[in-house]
Design an enzyme around this catalytic site. Sequence first.
Site, mmCIF file in Angstrom:
data_model
loop_
_atom_site.group_PDB
_atom_site.id
_atom_site.type_symbol
_atom_site.label_atom_id
_atom_site.label_comp_id
_atom_site.label_asym_id
_atom_site.label_seq_id
_atom_site.Cartn_x
_atom_site.Cartn_y
_atom_site.Cartn_z
ATOM 1 N N ASN A 160 56.595 41.323 28.852
ATOM 2 C CA ASN A 160 56.963 41.265 30.265
ATOM 3 C C ASN A 160 57.038 39.834 30.803
ATOM 4 O OD1 ASN A 160 57.638 42.355 32.719
ATOM 5 N ND2 ASN A 160 55.672 43.367 33.081
ATOM 6 N N HIS A 211 48.753 56.800 37.410
ATOM 7 C CA HIS A 211 48.403 55.751 38.376
ATOM 8 C C HIS A 211 48.554 56.224 39.808
ATOM 9 C CE1 HIS A 211 49.079 51.875 35.836
ATOM 10 N NE2 HIS A 211 48.474 52.811 35.141
ATOM 11 N N ARG A 267 43.981 56.866 37.365
ATOM 12 C CA ARG A 267 43.571 55.518 37.761
ATOM 13 C C ARG A 267 43.840 55.370 39.248
ATOM 14 N NH1 ARG A 267 46.296 49.664 36.138
ATOM 15 N NH2 ARG A 267 47.408 49.986 38.098
ATOM 16 N N TYR A 316 47.369 43.925 43.437
ATOM 17 C CA TYR A 316 47.718 44.454 42.124
ATOM 18 C C TYR A 316 47.549 45.977 42.121
ATOM 19 C CZ TYR A 316 47.514 46.308 37.568
ATOM 20 O OH TYR A 316 47.771 47.134 36.512
ATOM 21 N N ASP A 327 41.263 49.447 37.576
ATOM 22 C CA ASP A 327 41.639 48.200 36.882
ATOM 23 C C ASP A 327 41.357 47.017 37.808
ATOM 24 O OD1 ASP A 327 42.823 46.211 35.379
ATOM 25 O OD2 ASP A 327 44.709 47.301 35.033
ATOM 26 N N HIS A 330 41.846 43.994 36.830
ATOM 27 C CA HIS A 330 42.929 43.088 36.448
ATOM 28 C C HIS A 330 42.519 41.622 36.395
ATOM 29 C CE1 HIS A 330 47.298 42.235 35.926
ATOM 30 N NE2 HIS A 330 47.270 43.465 35.435
ATOM 31 N N GLU A 364 38.324 48.597 34.116
ATOM 32 C CA GLU A 364 39.189 47.857 33.182
ATOM 33 C C GLU A 364 39.312 46.385 33.554
ATOM 34 O OE1 GLU A 364 42.910 49.833 32.899
ATOM 35 O OE2 GLU A 364 44.020 48.037 32.376
ATOM 36 N N GLU A 367 44.345 44.907 26.882
ATOM 37 C CA GLU A 367 45.798 45.103 26.921
ATOM 38 C C GLU A 367 46.557 43.820 26.589
ATOM 39 O OE1 GLU A 367 46.038 46.567 30.985
ATOM 40 O OE2 GLU A 367 46.994 44.730 31.616
ATOM 41 N N ARG A 418 41.780 48.406 24.585
ATOM 42 C CA ARG A 418 43.097 48.735 25.153
ATOM 43 C C ARG A 418 44.290 48.124 24.431
ATOM 44 N NH1 ARG A 418 44.562 50.933 29.182
ATOM 45 N NH2 ARG A 418 45.800 49.325 30.200
ATOM 46 N N HIS A 432 47.108 50.609 26.243
ATOM 47 C CA HIS A 432 47.938 50.209 27.368
ATOM 48 C C HIS A 432 49.241 51.026 27.334
ATOM 49 C CE1 HIS A 432 50.044 46.502 29.417
ATOM 50 N NE2 HIS A 432 49.649 47.371 30.317
ATOM 51 N N ASP A 479 56.274 48.476 31.411
ATOM 52 C CA ASP A 479 56.921 47.434 30.612
ATOM 53 C C ASP A 479 56.784 47.689 29.114
ATOM 54 O OD1 ASP A 479 54.269 46.703 31.835
ATOM 55 O OD2 ASP A 479 54.295 45.184 30.265
ATOM 56 N N GLU A 519 47.081 55.455 28.530
ATOM 57 C CA GLU A 519 47.701 55.198 29.833
ATOM 58 C C GLU A 519 49.147 55.715 29.808
ATOM 59 O OE1 GLU A 519 48.118 51.041 30.796
ATOM 60 O OE2 GLU A 519 48.174 51.441 32.946
ATOM 61 N N TRP A 549 46.456 36.478 38.066
ATOM 62 C CA TRP A 549 47.158 37.658 38.579
ATOM 63 C C TRP A 549 46.693 38.890 37.806
ATOM 64 C CZ3 TRP A 549 50.391 41.339 36.305
ATOM 65 C CH2 TRP A 549 50.822 42.320 37.211
HETATM 66 O O1 EZ4 Z 1 49.690 44.450 34.623
HETATM 67 O O2 EZ4 Z 1 51.678 45.941 32.070
HETATM 68 O O3 EZ4 Z 1 46.751 48.660 33.052
HETATM 69 N N1 EZ4 Z 1 47.869 48.268 33.254
HETATM 70 C C1 EZ4 Z 1 48.177 47.022 33.622
HETATM 71 C C2 EZ4 Z 1 49.634 46.702 33.792
HETATM 72 C C3 EZ4 Z 1 49.937 45.238 33.489
HETATM 73 C C4 EZ4 Z 1 51.394 45.076 33.121
HETATM 74 C C5 EZ4 Z 1 51.713 43.625 32.735
HETATM 75 O O4 EZ4 Z 1 52.947 43.522 32.132
HETATM 76 O O5 EZ4 Z 1 47.299 46.198 33.811
HETATM 77 O O6 EZ4 Z 1 50.043 47.042 35.093
HETATM 78 CO CO CO Z 2 45.428 46.868 33.041
#
Ligand code: EZ4
Ligand code: CO
Length: 402
Positions: free
Chosen positions: A37, A122, A147, A159, A210, A212, A236, A262, A283, A312, A316, A339, A402
């Site tokens: 991605n 999600h 999630r 996010y 998550d 993130h 996560e 991931e 993951r 994961h 993407d 997921e 991010w």
């Molecule tokens: O941010 O796949 O758990 N899923 C994630 C995704 C990632 C994207 C990044 O390309 O964290 O949403």
């Molecule tokens: Co994630």
Amino acid sequence: MKITDVEVLVTSPGRNFVTIRIRTDEGVYGIGDATLNGRELAVASYLRDHVAPCLIGRNPFQIEDIWQYLYRGAYWRRGPVTMTAIGAVDMALWDIKGKALNVPVYELLGGASRNGVMVYGHANGQSVGEAVEAVGRYLDMGYKAVRVQAGVPGLKGTYGVGRGELFYEPAGEGLPAEDAWSTEKYLATVPELFARVREEYGRDVHLLHDAHHRLTPIEAGRLGRELEPYALFWLEDAVPAEQQEAFRIVRQHTTTPLAVGEIFSTIHDATLLLRENLIDYLRMTVVHGGGITHLRTAAAYAAVHHVRTGCHGATDLSPVTMAAALHFDLSIPNFGIQEYMRHTAETDEVFPHAYTFADGYLHPGDAPGLGVDYRDDVAERFPYRRAYLPVSRLEDGTMFNW
Ligand code: EZ4
Ligand code: CO
């Protein structure tokens, strides 16, 4: 059987995907996902310019030997671009072998260890209320695991919060969007979110969240502890995992199960995490983790340490990766959860697939190989468009994760 042609295909049916198609002198071909991605064309070039010439004339049945050739032979080991390229080739070779022998790939991996693959969807919303409602929609569709992510009041672009109902898609066309972040504001909303979800839907649903990569170890410990009353399936990416030792601190402070991996490229990103039992779910997935061949190594190492998989499966990761993950998930002993972010109708049209969803479980289907195809006629309607994941800044402008 010999490899005669290697094509690298780029298409953008709603988002960018890179696909490899390996053809043989017996007419059988295999496909693999090579999507990274926001850095798609780097992998496309790696495959087209450097890997494809080395594959011509090889026996596609020698999956392990070709994996070792590409991994050891590059000299420059590991890294997301290299491992995604190897993953794509590996998927295509398993697809070829399955088709040539007329069996689904999971049969080549030891056969089914379960009836289906439990997946999580999600649910998200701008506000806690909207996110709580979204969980209900997933339960209505039959999901056993959800999630949950909610917007943080006062922050632009949190996010995990999407625009549509089913298709959370963080990447956007043009240059990277800029989100704002405040850990204090985030931490003030998450426990309330899960309290409300449990109140509304009870104990009989697996809940995931998550973070993130946004928290420090001690902040993650605090969040994990505050979420303990709501019995999450996992928390996560609580902290960025470059420093595996950081999970020791998180682990000391909470019994909330932890998932990470991931963005890992090989098992070497997780050896300390596993050896010291610092996580509960790994993951890594097929496309970014070196293919089915390497994921088997990773899952076996995890199994020794009581760790289960939670591959994961965001948008993407193309339907080819989704299929490969499902064959893998169905076969291994220590599968945990998968997921499943649904793809758009345009994406599914480019990649017709045999996997199906019912009652919260996916099944890869019994078509030979991976059970996914690539339709050039449809793909050609969607040319590549430069796109990036967002970046994130603290409220004072400092660059953040991010
Ligand atoms: O941010 O796949 O758990 N899923 C994630 C995704 C990632 C994207 C990044 O390309 O964290 O949403
Ligand atoms: Co994630």
